[in-house]
Design a protein around this motif. Sequence first.
Motif, PDB file in Angstrom:
ATOM      1  N   GLY A  52       0.818  -1.274  -0.167  1.00 27.52           N
ATOM      2  CA  GLY A  52      -0.071  -0.053   0.026  1.00 27.52           C
ATOM      3  C   GLY A  52       0.895   1.282   0.107  1.00 27.52           C
ATOM      4  N   GLU A  53       2.232   1.195  -0.157  1.00 23.41           N
ATOM      5  CA  GLU A  53       3.100   2.383  -0.269  1.00 23.41           C
ATOM      6  C   GLU A  53       4.123   2.060  -1.111  1.00 23.41           C
ATOM      7  OE1 GLU A  53       5.046   3.367   3.370  1.00 23.41           O
ATOM      8  OE2 GLU A  53       4.572   1.355   4.435  1.00 23.41           O
ATOM      9  N   PRO A  54       4.593   3.284  -1.824  1.00 29.88           N
ATOM     10  CA  PRO A  54       5.641   2.777  -2.799  1.00 29.88           C
ATOM     11  C   PRO A  54       7.026   2.714  -2.160  1.00 29.88           C
ATOM     12  CG  PRO A  54       5.268   5.369  -2.688  1.00 29.88           C
ATOM     13  CD  PRO A  54       4.261   4.447  -1.913  1.00 29.88           C
ATOM     14  N   LEU A  55       7.279   3.161  -1.024  1.00 28.32           N
ATOM     15  CA  LEU A  55       8.582   3.200  -0.502  1.00 28.32           C
ATOM     16  C   LEU A  55       8.523   2.477   1.039  1.00 28.32           C
ATOM     17  CD1 LEU A  55      11.673   3.231  -0.897  1.00 28.32           C
ATOM     18  CD2 LEU A  55      11.365   5.622  -0.257  1.00 28.32           C
ATOM     19  N   LEU A  71      18.957  -0.299  -8.910  1.00 29.25           N
ATOM     20  CA  LEU A  71      17.584  -0.304  -9.208  1.00 29.25           C
ATOM     21  C   LEU A  71      17.291  -0.375 -10.520  1.00 29.25           C
ATOM     22  CD1 LEU A  71      15.413   2.439  -7.338  1.00 29.25           C
ATOM     23  CD2 LEU A  71      15.330   2.546  -9.715  1.00 29.25           C
ATOM     24  N   GLY A  72      16.149  -1.036 -10.630  1.00 23.81           N
ATOM     25  CA  GLY A  72      15.899  -1.101 -12.147  1.00 23.81           C
ATOM     26  C   GLY A  72      14.968  -0.105 -12.859  1.00 23.81           C
ATOM     27  N   ALA A  73      13.606  -0.014 -12.529  1.00 22.28           N
ATOM     28  CA  ALA A  73      12.678   1.002 -12.945  1.00 22.28           C
ATOM     29  C   ALA A  73      11.501   1.092 -12.110  1.00 22.28           C
ATOM     30  CB  ALA A  73      12.550   0.843 -14.431  1.00 22.28           C
ATOM     31  N   VAL A  74      10.738   2.198 -12.057  1.00 24.98           N
ATOM     32  CA  VAL A  74       9.449   2.371 -11.202  1.00 24.98           C
ATOM     33  C   VAL A  74       8.334   2.896 -12.065  1.00 24.98           C
ATOM     34  CG1 VAL A  74      10.215   2.198  -9.109  1.00 24.98           C
ATOM     35  CG2 VAL A  74       9.873   4.452  -9.866  1.00 24.98           C
ATOM     36  N   GLY A  75       7.360   2.568 -11.725  1.00 25.71           N
ATOM     37  CA  GLY A  75       5.949   3.143 -12.465  1.00 25.71           C
ATOM     38  C   GLY A  75       5.285   2.252 -13.539  1.00 25.71           C
ATOM     39  N   GLY A  76       4.144   2.817 -13.840  1.00 25.39           N
ATOM     40  CA  GLY A  76       3.210   2.005 -14.784  1.00 25.39           C
ATOM     41  C   GLY A  76       1.712   2.638 -14.805  1.00 25.39           C
ATOM     42  N   THR A  81      -2.992   7.249 -11.646  1.00 29.11           N
ATOM     43  CA  THR A  81      -3.942   7.830 -11.072  1.00 29.11           C
ATOM     44  C   THR A  81      -4.019   8.522  -9.547  1.00 29.11           C
ATOM     45  OG1 THR A  81      -5.313   6.172 -10.920  1.00 29.11           O
ATOM     46  CG2 THR A  81      -5.613   7.521 -12.911  1.00 29.11           C
ATOM     47  N   LEU A  82      -2.859   7.597  -9.157  1.00 32.81           N
ATOM     48  CA  LEU A  82      -2.873   8.007  -7.557  1.00 32.81           C
ATOM     49  C   LEU A  82      -2.107   9.367  -7.403  1.00 32.81           C
ATOM     50  CD1 LEU A  82      -0.804   4.414  -6.801  1.00 32.81           C
ATOM     51  CD2 LEU A  82      -3.218   5.194  -6.119  1.00 32.81           C
ATOM     52  N   PRO A  83      -2.441   9.916  -6.083  1.00 31.73           N
ATOM     53  CA  PRO A  83      -2.038  11.095  -5.740  1.00 31.73           C
ATOM     54  C   PRO A  83      -0.277  11.131  -5.523  1.00 31.73           C
ATOM     55  CG  PRO A  83      -3.171  10.378  -3.807  1.00 31.73           C
ATOM     56  CD  PRO A  83      -3.459   9.231  -5.037  1.00 31.73           C
ATOM     57  N   GLY A  84       0.281  12.577  -5.726  1.00 30.76           N
ATOM     58  CA  GLY A  84       1.466  12.514  -5.879  1.00 30.76           C
ATOM     59  C   GLY A  84       2.296  11.831  -4.906  1.00 30.76           C
ATOM     60  N   ASP A  85       2.067  12.011  -3.772  1.00 34.43           N
ATOM     61  CA  ASP A  85       3.096  11.452  -2.747  1.00 34.43           C
ATOM     62  C   ASP A  85       2.675   9.879  -2.501  1.00 34.43           C
ATOM     63  OD1 ASP A  85       0.309  11.754  -1.765  1.00 34.43           O
ATOM     64  OD2 ASP A  85       0.953  12.091   0.465  1.00 34.43           O
ATOM     65  N   LYS A  86       1.688   9.135  -3.149  1.00 32.32           N
ATOM     66  CA  LYS A  86       1.375   7.933  -3.277  1.00 32.32           C
ATOM     67  C   LYS A  86       1.924   6.920  -4.663  1.00 32.32           C
ATOM     68  CE  LYS A  86      -1.271   7.438   0.297  1.00 32.32           C
ATOM     69  NZ  LYS A  86      -1.139   8.913   0.932  1.00 32.32           N
ATOM     70  N   GLU A  89       7.077   6.885  -8.282  1.00 34.83           N
ATOM     71  CA  GLU A  89       8.039   7.449  -8.537  1.00 34.83           C
ATOM     72  C   GLU A  89       8.507   8.109  -7.202  1.00 34.83           C
ATOM     73  OE1 GLU A  89       5.481   7.892 -10.222  1.00 34.83           O
ATOM     74  OE2 GLU A  89       6.043   7.477 -12.454  1.00 34.83           O
ATOM     75  N   ARG A  90       7.755   8.023  -6.015  1.00 34.92           N
ATOM     76  CA  ARG A  90       7.969   8.575  -4.595  1.00 34.92           C
ATOM     77  C   ARG A  90       9.172   7.508  -4.272  1.00 34.92           C
ATOM     78  NH1 ARG A  90       8.606  12.845  -3.091  1.00 34.92           N
ATOM     79  NH2 ARG A  90       9.152  11.784  -1.310  1.00 34.92           N
ATOM     80  N   ALA A  91       9.176   6.294  -4.688  1.00 34.78           N
ATOM     81  CA  ALA A  91      10.228   5.480  -4.188  1.00 34.78           C
ATOM     82  C   ALA A  91      11.367   5.877  -4.716  1.00 34.78           C
ATOM     83  CB  ALA A  91       9.867   4.130  -4.847  1.00 34.78           C
ATOM     84  N   LEU A  92      11.652   6.366  -5.879  1.00 36.26           N
ATOM     85  CA  LEU A  92      12.903   6.846  -6.313  1.00 36.26           C
ATOM     86  C   LEU A  92      13.456   8.190  -5.744  1.00 36.26           C
ATOM     87  CD1 LEU A  92      14.353   5.769  -8.759  1.00 36.26           C
ATOM     88  CD2 LEU A  92      13.160   6.879 -10.361  1.00 36.26           C
ATOM     89  N   LEU A  93      12.521   9.009  -5.660  1.00 35.89           N
ATOM     90  CA  LEU A  93      12.658  10.337  -4.960  1.00 35.89           C
ATOM     91  C   LEU A  93      12.923  10.438  -3.366  1.00 35.89           C
ATOM     92  CD1 LEU A  93       9.861  12.385  -6.606  1.00 35.89           C
ATOM     93  CD2 LEU A  93      12.203  12.317  -7.397  1.00 35.89           C
ATOM     94  N   GLY A  94      12.309   9.387  -2.939  1.00 34.29           N
ATOM     95  CA  GLY A  94      12.596   8.922  -1.454  1.00 34.29           C
ATOM     96  C   GLY A  94      13.867   8.195  -0.949  1.00 34.29           C
ATOM     97  N   LEU A  95      14.065   7.414  -2.145  1.00 35.41           N
ATOM     98  CA  LEU A  95      15.635   6.843  -1.859  1.00 35.41           C
ATOM     99  C   LEU A  95      16.513   7.750  -2.027  1.00 35.41           C
ATOM    100  CD1 LEU A  95      15.231   3.209  -3.416  1.00 35.41           C
ATOM    101  CD2 LEU A  95      15.467   3.830  -0.860  1.00 35.41           C
TER     102      LEU A  95
END
Length: 356
Positions: A52-55, A71-76, A81-86, A89-95
């Motif tokens: 239930g959470e990207p990171l 790291l491979g790649a994230v997203g799809g 349609t999820l809100p920005g912080d969910k 891509e948050r995984a990448l930015l968060g890491l």
Amino acid sequence: MNFNLAVVAGDGIGPEVMEQNIRVLDKIGEKFGHSFKYEHVLGGGCAIDKFGEPLPQHTIDVCKASDSVLLGAVGGWQWDTLPGDKRPERALLGLRGALGLYANLRPATLHEALKDACPLKPELVADGVDIMVVRELTGGMYFGEKGRKQTELGEAAYDVEQYSVKEVERITRTAFEIARKRKKHVTNVDKQNVLESSRLWRSVVLEVAKDYPDVELDHLYVDNASMQLIMRPTTFDVIVTGNIFGDILSDEASQMTGSIGMLPSASLGEGSLGMYEPVHGSAPDIAGKNIANPIATILSGAMMLKYSFGLQDESKAIEDAVAKVLNNGYRTGDIMSEGMKQLGCKEMADAILAEI
Ligand code: IPM
Ligand code: MN
């Protein structure tokens, strides 16, 4: 030597290109007497589905405790349609944030064998393209204050572009140090004719440059830089720029190399721990079909050996193998041209393995 690697394979083509990267690293380990242990953790869309959470915190902890992160790649589209912080891509930015990886190195090199795959006129790239984009990775509008507010024109949204002296100083030093090992030429890219943050950026770059009198420095506004990259790509060496400009210019630079499927990257901070990932995304449309180009990810592994572990020969063994395979006429679909032999993702890695 023994290395513990955290692996965030992610979504889309991430897992399949990562699998090939690991095969190549294991072969290097065998040949040079190193052992790589991999701890696979979830980040991105697959983590959203499972937790239930990207990171998840567990992923951050494993990455922090590792010697480096692959790291491979994230997203799809499933998560679009999820809100920005969910979002994935948050995984990448968060890491990037959690690991303090402020310096993103994105080398765009046009292999001799791929000159046909480069969309620019042959005479523009005749002298060879070898550009290192040094992108600031944990500041600027990606990490600045963001939000929504009411204005007289109705609802508005903002992402603040903010840079501190310290942030600019350290990324500028990274760029100059790298330039010293290359052609000793740094091009600073900003927008100081308009942006206050760029004016501070430029003044700090000029200050830091005083410590590097042996390195040539010039400056371009980002709009002009995007044009000059196309008109005279061979005249660039190191480009230093902020987060958002670097994001855009590195995609542009990737096209000089024939395909974004060729571009590796390293994200570095103060210590030796880095995060290594291809510049391309998760390409969900071709995921699971064994047609993705694994070279960007494999070259990211080579960057890890060089930048985090100081293993120059091992790193070069991978780069040389890739060059040989390309010289021998093997291509994935994205870099395919007439008369060449097209391979799948796994078969491209097989060919690289055979040259190591
Ligand atoms: C990149 C990507 C990321 C970025 C996205 C996926 C958050 O485009 O690594 O260049 O904008 O930094
Ligand atoms: Mn990008």
